[in-house]
Design an enzyme around this catalytic site. Structure first.
Site, short mmCIF file in Angstrom:
data_model
loop_
_atom_site.label_atom_id
_atom_site.label_comp_id
_atom_site.label_asym_id
_atom_site.label_seq_id
_atom_site.Cartn_x
_atom_site.Cartn_y
_atom_site.Cartn_z
CG ASP A 75 -50.31 -24.11 22.09
OD1 ASP A 75 -50.61 -23.13 23.18
OD2 ASP A 75 -50.88 -24.92 21.82
NE ARG A 87 -37.13 -38.42 20.68
CZ ARG A 87 -37.21 -39.54 21.54
NH1 ARG A 87 -37.56 -40.53 20.78
NH2 ARG A 87 -37.57 -39.61 22.81
CG HIS A 98 -33.29 -33.03 15.46
ND1 HIS A 98 -33.68 -31.71 15.95
CD2 HIS A 98 -33.85 -34.10 16.12
CE1 HIS A 98 -34.51 -32.07 16.77
NE2 HIS A 98 -34.69 -33.37 17.05
CG PHE A 133 -50.19 -26.73 26.13
CD1 PHE A 133 -50.35 -25.76 27.50
CD2 PHE A 133 -51.42 -26.68 25.33
CE1 PHE A 133 -51.38 -25.52 28.03
CE2 PHE A 133 -52.57 -26.11 26.24
CZ PHE A 133 -52.35 -25.73 27.34
#
Length: 297
Positions: free
Chosen positions: A119, A233, A231, A121
């Site tokens: 996208d 988080r 990864h 965004f």
């Protein structure tokens, strides 16, 4: 409230002569090219691939009647109303203009947006952290802009080199762990996030045994999530509510993919349970309550 988004069109727009800074002038919204009108009509149709159409709109030159003294006005459907600090706007705009107007790689960037970017965004927090890197003239962000932009827009998995500003705080045999401090006030878009950490595996598709132990110790056993970008988080307790609501916006296929990802078991039982509850269509409030109850110290 879920994570705040910004659009590439909040910073730059395309004209027949190249890319220029974006400007905001609702009075000029009435002026559209024939191509823009056709795309705007198609985005309203039921079942339309809105993200794909937004990308097409972004890559379409704007009407010259929407030019101002500052730049150009993007169509309403591809811009956001997010308040962006002037320092961040200036840093990101100049950075994007250098990337998109580059004679050698500009066309490659546009092709990548059309074919690989999900996208236009992206996370406001990610953009804020890129702006932090841009303040340092010696940072690689100035030379490796295209790759860092692609990671910011989730077109490729991120690593330490392509993340927003962070500090490497630990390295184990199987992972590198980075600390992300709250974004500086003059660059922060929206409310600042608390300190969080990311663990990047040394080898892809290989579990992080020592890295996870280190991540849990450093973060005081914060909730750990895998967003499917290579990864793990950590999420501070006060931000779990928003994090789960944001994750729940992913479609079922994406949640299933992440649930079966090789890194997900390292995120822990609570994360796996969250994925399962989302796939079982449990109420989001129930899921949040269960995860936050289990995550209290």
């Amino acid at each position: 409230m879920v994570s705040i988004k910004v659009s590439l069109a909040d910073f730059i727009v395309k004209t027949d002569e190249g890319w220029i800074p974006s400007d905001n002038c609702p009075a000029l919204d009435r002026f559209k090219t024939k191509t823009e009108k056709e795309l705007l009509d198609s985005i309203k149709r039921e079942g339309a691939d809105r993200a794909s159409i937004r990308k097409q709109l972004f890559l379409t030159p704007i009407s010259n009647k929407r030019l101002t003294q500052i730049g150009g006005v993007p169509v309403r459907d591809i811009r956001t109303s997010t308040t962006i600090p002037s320092s961040t706007r200036n840093l990101i705009t100049d950075w994007l203009l250098n990337i998109f107007n580059d004679e050698e790689s500009g066309e490659e960037v546009e092709n990548a947006i059309a074919s690989k970017y999900p996208d236009i965004f992206c996370s406001a927090d990610k953009i804020s952290r890129v702006a932090q890197r841009l303040e340092n003239r010696r940072d690689r962000v100035h030379e490796d802009g295209f790759r860092i932009l692609s990671a910011t827009m989730l077109a490729i998995d991120s690593d330490i080199a392509t993340e927003g500003k962070c500090e490497i705080v630990r390295a184990t045999e199987d992972a590198i762990i980075a600390k992300f401090e709250p974004v500086s006030e003059h660059l922060c878009i929206g409310n600042p996030r608390g300190v969080f950490y990311k663990a990047f595996p040394i080898k892809k598709e290989q579990p992080m045994v020592y890295g996870i132990k280190a991540l849990l110790g450093i973060s005081n056993r914060d909730f750990i999530m895998n967003h499917g970008h290579g990864h793990l988080r950590t999420v501070p307790y006060s931000e779990i509510n928003n994090a789960i609501r944001s994750f729940a916006k992913k479609n079922e296929a994406e949640i299933k993919r992440i649930r079966s990802d090789s890194l997900s078991p390292n995120a822990g039982e609570k994360f796996i349970n969250m994925c399962d509850m989302l796939l079982q269509k449990e109420k989001i409030e129930t899921i949040i309550a269960k995860i936050m109850k289990n995550d209290k110290n």
